[in-house]
Scaffold this motif. Structure first.
Motif, PDB file in Angstrom:
ATOM      1  N   LYS A  69      -0.010   6.031  -7.961  1.00  0.00           N
ATOM      2  CA  LYS A  69       0.337   4.742  -8.564  1.00  0.00           C
ATOM      3  C   LYS A  69      -0.606   3.691  -7.996  1.00  0.00           C
ATOM      4  O   LYS A  69      -0.759   3.575  -6.780  1.00  0.00           O
ATOM      5  CB  LYS A  69       1.785   4.369  -8.253  1.00  0.00           C
ATOM      6  CG  LYS A  69       2.210   3.029  -8.829  1.00  0.00           C
ATOM      7  CD  LYS A  69       3.660   2.723  -8.475  1.00  0.00           C
ATOM      8  CE  LYS A  69       4.084   1.348  -8.966  1.00  0.00           C
ATOM      9  NZ  LYS A  69       5.481   1.031  -8.582  1.00  0.00           N
ATOM     10  N   VAL A  70      -1.256   2.950  -8.888  1.00  0.00           N
ATOM     11  CA  VAL A  70      -2.208   1.925  -8.465  1.00  0.00           C
ATOM     12  C   VAL A  70      -1.812   0.597  -9.096  1.00  0.00           C
ATOM     13  O   VAL A  70      -1.722   0.477 -10.322  1.00  0.00           O
ATOM     14  CB  VAL A  70      -3.651   2.281  -8.877  1.00  0.00           C
ATOM     15  CG1 VAL A  70      -4.622   1.236  -8.330  1.00  0.00           C
ATOM     16  CG2 VAL A  70      -4.039   3.659  -8.378  1.00  0.00           C
ATOM     17  N   ALA A  71      -1.550  -0.407  -8.270  1.00  0.00           N
ATOM     18  CA  ALA A  71      -1.260  -1.761  -8.736  1.00  0.00           C
ATOM     19  C   ALA A  71      -2.474  -2.632  -8.450  1.00  0.00           C
ATOM     20  O   ALA A  71      -3.052  -2.571  -7.364  1.00  0.00           O
ATOM     21  CB  ALA A  71      -0.025  -2.321  -8.027  1.00  0.00           C
ATOM     22  N   ALA A  72      -2.876  -3.421  -9.424  1.00  0.00           N
ATOM     23  CA  ALA A  72      -4.097  -4.228  -9.287  1.00  0.00           C
ATOM     24  C   ALA A  72      -3.845  -5.677  -9.659  1.00  0.00           C
ATOM     25  O   ALA A  72      -3.065  -5.969 -10.574  1.00  0.00           O
ATOM     26  CB  ALA A  72      -5.202  -3.668 -10.175  1.00  0.00           C
ATOM     27  N   THR A  73      -4.513  -6.571  -8.955  1.00  0.00           N
ATOM     28  CA  THR A  73      -4.545  -7.986  -9.300  1.00  0.00           C
ATOM     29  C   THR A  73      -6.000  -8.446  -9.266  1.00  0.00           C
ATOM     30  O   THR A  73      -6.701  -8.218  -8.274  1.00  0.00           O
ATOM     31  CB  THR A  73      -3.730  -8.842  -8.317  1.00  0.00           C
ATOM     32  OG1 THR A  73      -2.371  -8.420  -8.334  1.00  0.00           O
ATOM     33  CG2 THR A  73      -3.800 -10.318  -8.691  1.00  0.00           C
TER      34      THR A  73
END
Length: 215
Positions: A69-73
């Motif tokens: 799982k990769v969360a990006a901003t």
């Protein structure tokens, strides 16, 4: 020192990603087989009311019971310069946070994992775009910098250290939508809708097709 301070300030941001409703959904396939899903929001403005734009994204591989799982901003200024970049990577071996900030021709990348922390300096500048092998909405930045004559860009993948040079050529698709062709060390095509949101991305060299989920 100023860049290091900026990187420290970025760290808490990823904690809010799971609490935000993300409006656009993508399906990721490789060689015709679905491998994951991505959700993202593209909105005007940045944190604390600053002008520019923000992409917030979460990708899961596979879509259910994900192993990755990769969360990006990604926050950019009105001139499309990097203001903030953060990846929160959850994998079986633990969680890693990757932060990036730029100053002139420098790009400072910091990686924080359980029990370790490392930093590195890379060439930066206005023609550098930050990408990731698992978060495809970040390619929106390529569309914004592409030109009808072709714009030479450098893609940096902070999670893996990969660096590619390519040319992004943009053409209008009508009603504010756009289509961009990529040539060089990164080849493919991508299309956005009238709001600038990624609709379709093809990377033939990797067998990757990313498309908007059908309602």
């Amino acid at each position: 020192m100023r860049i290091a301070a900026v990187l420290l300030l970025l760290l808490p941001a990823g904690q809010a990603l799971g609490q935000e409703a993300l409006e656009t959904r993508l399906v990721v396939t490789q060689e015709g087989r679905e491998t994951g899903r991505e959700e993202f929001t593209l909105r005007p403005g940045r944190g604390r009311g600053a002008p520019g734009s923000t992409i917030v994204a979460v990708s899961r591989y596979p879509a259910t019971n994900p192993l990755l799982k990769v969360a990006a901003t990604l926050e950019r200024t009105p001139e499309f310069a990097l203001a903030k970049f953060q990846l929160d990577v959850e994998a079986p071996n633990g969680t890693t946070i990757i932060l990036a900030a730029g100053s002139g021709a420098r790009l400072i990348v910091r990686t924080v994992a359980k029990g370790s922390e490392a930093g590195r300096e890379l060439p930066g500048g206005p023609d550098v775009v930050l990408l990731d092998e698992s978060v495809y909405s970040l390619y929106t930045a390529v569309v914004d910098l592409a030109t009808p004559a072709g714009k030479s860009l450098t893609g940096v993948f902070p999670r893996t250290g990969r660096r590619v040079s390519f040319v992004a050529r943009r053409e209008s698709a009508g009603s504010g939508a756009a289509r961009v062709t990529l040539t060089g060390e990164l080849t493919g095509t991508l299309a956005t809708d009238s709001k600038g949101r990624l609709q379709r991305l093809e990377l033939p060299g990797a067998g990757i097709l990313v498309s908007r989920e059908q309602d």
